[in-house]
Scaffold this active site. Structure first.
Site, short mmCIF file in Angstrom:
data_model
loop_
_atom_site.label_atom_id
_atom_site.label_comp_id
_atom_site.label_asym_id
_atom_site.label_seq_id
_atom_site.Cartn_x
_atom_site.Cartn_y
_atom_site.Cartn_z
N GLU A 163 11.42 -1.52 -9.52
CA GLU A 163 11.81 -0.13 -9.79
C GLU A 163 13.15 0.18 -9.13
O GLU A 163 13.26 1.06 -8.26
CB GLU A 163 10.74 0.85 -9.31
CG GLU A 163 9.48 0.80 -10.17
CD GLU A 163 8.52 1.94 -9.89
OE1 GLU A 163 8.62 2.59 -8.84
OE2 GLU A 163 7.65 2.19 -10.75
N GLU A 320 3.47 -1.24 -15.12
CA GLU A 320 2.58 -0.63 -14.13
C GLU A 320 1.98 0.64 -14.71
O GLU A 320 2.67 1.41 -15.38
CB GLU A 320 3.32 -0.21 -12.86
CG GLU A 320 3.86 -1.31 -12.00
CD GLU A 320 4.53 -0.72 -10.74
OE1 GLU A 320 4.24 0.43 -10.35
OE2 GLU A 320 5.36 -1.43 -10.16
N GLU A 368 -0.30 3.00 0.58
CA GLU A 368 -0.93 3.12 -0.73
C GLU A 368 -2.42 2.77 -0.72
O GLU A 368 -2.99 2.43 -1.75
CB GLU A 368 -0.16 2.26 -1.75
CG GLU A 368 1.23 2.83 -1.91
CD GLU A 368 2.09 2.16 -2.97
OE1 GLU A 368 2.84 2.87 -3.65
OE2 GLU A 368 1.99 0.92 -3.10
N HIS A 371 -4.39 4.57 -3.28
CA HIS A 371 -3.98 4.41 -4.68
C HIS A 371 -5.04 3.54 -5.35
O HIS A 371 -5.49 2.55 -4.79
CB HIS A 371 -2.62 3.71 -4.72
CG HIS A 371 -1.94 3.75 -6.05
ND1 HIS A 371 -2.40 3.04 -7.14
CD2 HIS A 371 -0.82 4.40 -6.45
CE1 HIS A 371 -1.58 3.27 -8.16
NE2 HIS A 371 -0.62 4.10 -7.77
#
Ligand code: GAL
Length: 678
Positions: A163, A320, A368, A371
């Site tokens: 990213e 993703e 995370e 997540h």
């Protein structure tokens, strides 16, 4: 699948990404666990049908624990384990987050924000895209990784960094300022040309020498808009240059396809992916439902259609998404049973030939840990895991769909340059936001059941029955001519307010707004008249509108609707200008959603646009992918009721034949391989 971006003009190799059927995968971060877990991981991956995993995304501090000292022991073991189990590797170059030793040795690589203060390590992506020191260390790492694995048979794809620009796209440090100056010199040649482009006669901003130019750090007043716009252009180009440098290293050691994961999503806007897409051997996107938006599922469709546009219509990879909740929104909603499958197949319907997730196994520590993942904290005796396994099986049954392409009658023009400049400081209304206007137009068409391509204002428009330009504030002369020529040659267009206002230097086009499209629209706008928040206008068509009005007079256009009240009673709000064969419509205000849908229904009918789906509040999506021998009709039912639609052929999810009517149960998806005649 077998794909490459259609508009390759960069460093793309001759090697396409080739995969049998759909790629089904995820980010895999085995360094967070010990080898005993890895064995379980590959067993479960096989159970779910996962066949492409992204590894080494955040690997740097593991594989280069000390400067110049490389240790590939763990990565070797993981790659061999995956390979032995028939799981292909999407190999990260590992450069996305530098290790602590690098920023300790070289704090000058750290990014600087627009207030001139440094951001520290301890998170991720803490590097300046222009830092020569960072680049040197990162490219040395890429060289090691490429040399070691460049010919390994498990490697299916290179995943450059991660990213790019997610956090660090805009760095305001001195290294960046030096690189910005070089970029400006290449763009303008002389300081006089730069002064001209930036309009520096205003507020005594004229530059005498290049050395006086800085990054657009925070000022006491608003900043020079030309400088800010060029800084966005530069920053996007700078990271693309970085991508190209990693790619060049990979190319020296490997012929495997190269990509990086885009962020075509609601809240990130720093990279002009039109300029990036041609460098990808396959376009890949990350998408997360954003529950801060009014309609996250429609935004998913929008992002998927834009990603397909970036791929030039070719199949692309969803790199993703989340199996359930994310952890970075204020309120992280779990997905209802079936929602992950519908989201995945919505991406497939809109051109994805691979469905991947972040991440494989839910982390136990780190930022995370809350997540979602394919293997949740609760393990495999879970609704979520069973859905993961079922999705793998479904994708297997849909394998023949890969390689087929979506067809659309309608194009929406999307421009990062308009986003950057139109949403800048000191504009007529801070409540008019580019993406809101974009989403409004897309949502209206989506709810009408119309499939839309999202393309660049430079794209060839000749194949479309209708082109929509929402808030296309900045257009180059060539882009203006592209849309004008499309209408003049018989095309139908809808242009909405705050379009065609400035040229590519953000310089106002004079003689009445919208300068770029005034003639084709047959109108002249004398003055903008934005509204205060909450002010609702009535139109004589019965429609309501907000945000914006304009003192508009028609030249050759006919008036379709006018304001009844507000600052400009009796003034036209919606106009239509007929040309030989084509028509140019203009909407001078923000119509409320139902009214915009009604208008677009009329326009689409006039333009003879085919709506594949029924009208719904976005609850039923119908999209067709065309293959070489068959077409595939996707019907996604997000609603609580079963629906019946006309279709004939063979339904691939249930493996049943369909004769004229297909019943799609509530919250289910059906994919029909259509009979050739239908
Ligand atoms: C992406 C990122 C992943 C992970 C994910 C969480 O932005 O590439 O590494 O952080 O978000 O949603």
């Amino acid at each position: 699948m077998n794909s490459r971006a259609a508009t390759s003009d960069g460093t793309a190799s001759a090697t396409p990404f080739v995969h049998e059927g759909f790629a089904y995968g995820c980010d895999y971060n085995p360094e967070q666990w010990g080898p005993e877990v890895w064995a379980d991981d590959v067993r479960l991956m096989r159970e779910a049908g996962v066949d492409l995993v992204a590894i080494n995304i955040f690997g740097w501090s593991h594989i280069e624990p000390r400067p110049g000292e490389y240790d590939f022991t763990t990565l070797d073991t993981v790659i061999e384990l995956l390979h032995a189990n028939g799981i292909r590797v999407n190999l990260g170059t590992g450069t996305s987050s530098p290790p602590p030793w690098l920023s300790t040795l070289h704090p000058e690589i750290l990014p600087v924000t627009d207030d001139g203060t440094s951001r520290f390590p301890g998170g991720r992506q803490a590097w300046c895209p222009s830092s020569a020191v960072f680049r040197e260390h990162a490219l040395a790492l890429v060289e090691q990784v490429a040399m070691r694995y460049g010919h390994h048979p498990a490697i299916a794809l290179w995943h450059v960094s991660n990213e790019l620009g997610c956090h660090n796209a805009l760095c305001y440090c001195d290294d960046t300022a030096a690189a910005f100056r070089l970029w400006l010199q290449a763009r303008y040649g002389t300081i006089e040309a730069l002064n001209e482009a930036w309009g520096t006669s205003f507020w005594s901003q004229r530059y005498g020498q290049w050395a006086e130019i800085l990054t657009p750090r925070r000022t006491l007043s608003s900043r020079n808009p030309g400088q800010v716009l060029d800084f966005h252009r530069f920053s996007s180009a700078e990271l693309l240059d970085y991508f190209r440098r990693e790619t060049a290293v990979l190319r020296r050691h490997s012929t495997v396809a190269v990509t990086t994961n885009f962020m075509v999503t609601a809240h990130i806007r720093n990279l002009d992916y039109w300029s990036w897409a041609g460098d990808m051997d396959i376009v890949a996107n990350d998408h997360y439902l954003d529950h801060r938006l009014a309609d996250p599922t429609t935004e998913l469709a929008f992002a998927a259609d834009l990603t397909r546009g970036l791929a030039g219509g070719a199949p692309w990879l969803l790199m993703e998404q989340a199996a359930g909740a994310v952890n970075w929104q204020p309120h992280n909603l779990a997905k209802a049973p079936g929602e992950m499958t519908r989201n995945s197949l919505a991406h497939v319907a809109r051109g994805a030939d691979g469905i991947c997730f972040f991440q494989w196994r839910a982390s136990l520590q780190g930022s995370e840990k809350f997540h979602s993942a394919l293997v949740p904290h609760a393990g495999t005796d879970t609704v979520l895991w069973r859905e993961v396994v079922a999705l793998g099986a479904t994708l297997g049954r849909l394998a023949e769909v890969t390689g087929s392409r979506v067809v659309a009658d309608v194009a929406i023009l999307f421009s990062w340059e308009s986003w950057w400049s139109g949403d800048g400081e000191s504009r007529p209304s801070q409540s008019v936001r580019y993406l809101d206007q974009m989403h409004a137009a897309y949502t209206a068409l989506h709810e009408l059941g119309v499939t839309v391509d999202i393309v660049s204002p430079d794209a060839d428009l000749s194949g479309y029955r209708l082109v929509v330009a929402p808030a296309l504030y900045l257009v180059s002369d060539a882009q203006a001519e592209n849309l004008n020529a499309y209408v003049a040659s018989g095309g139908h267009a809808l242009i909405t307010f705050f379009s065609g206002i400035v040229d590519e230097d953000d310089r106002v086009r004079t003689g009445g707004y919208p300068g770029a499209f005034r003639e084709i629209l047959g109108i002249t706008v004398e003055e903008f008249s934005p509204l205060l928040p909450g002010h609702v206008l009535a139109l004589d068509s019965g429609a309501a509108a907000t945000l914006w009005a304009e003192r508009l007079r028609v030249d050759t256009a006919e008036v379709v609707a006018s304001y009844v009240d507000g600052p400009l009673p009796g003034v036209p709000a919606v106009t239509r200008n007929r040309h030989v064969g084509g028509t140019a419509w203009y909407v001078a205000t923000a119509l409320e959603a139902g009214a915009l849908r009604d208008l677009l229904r009329t326009i689409a009918q006039e333009a003879r646009v085919t709506a594949l789906g029924p009208e719904s509040a976005g609850t039923i999506e119908v999209v067709r992918r065309m293959g070489t021998t068959h077409s595939y009709l996707f019907i996604i039912n997000h609603g609580p009721d079963d629906v019946e639609l006309a279709a004939s052929g063979h339904e691939l999810v249930t493996d049943e034949s369909v004769d004229r009517i297909v019943r799609v149960p509530a919250r289910a998806v059906r994919v029909i391989r259509e009979d050739p005649a239908s």
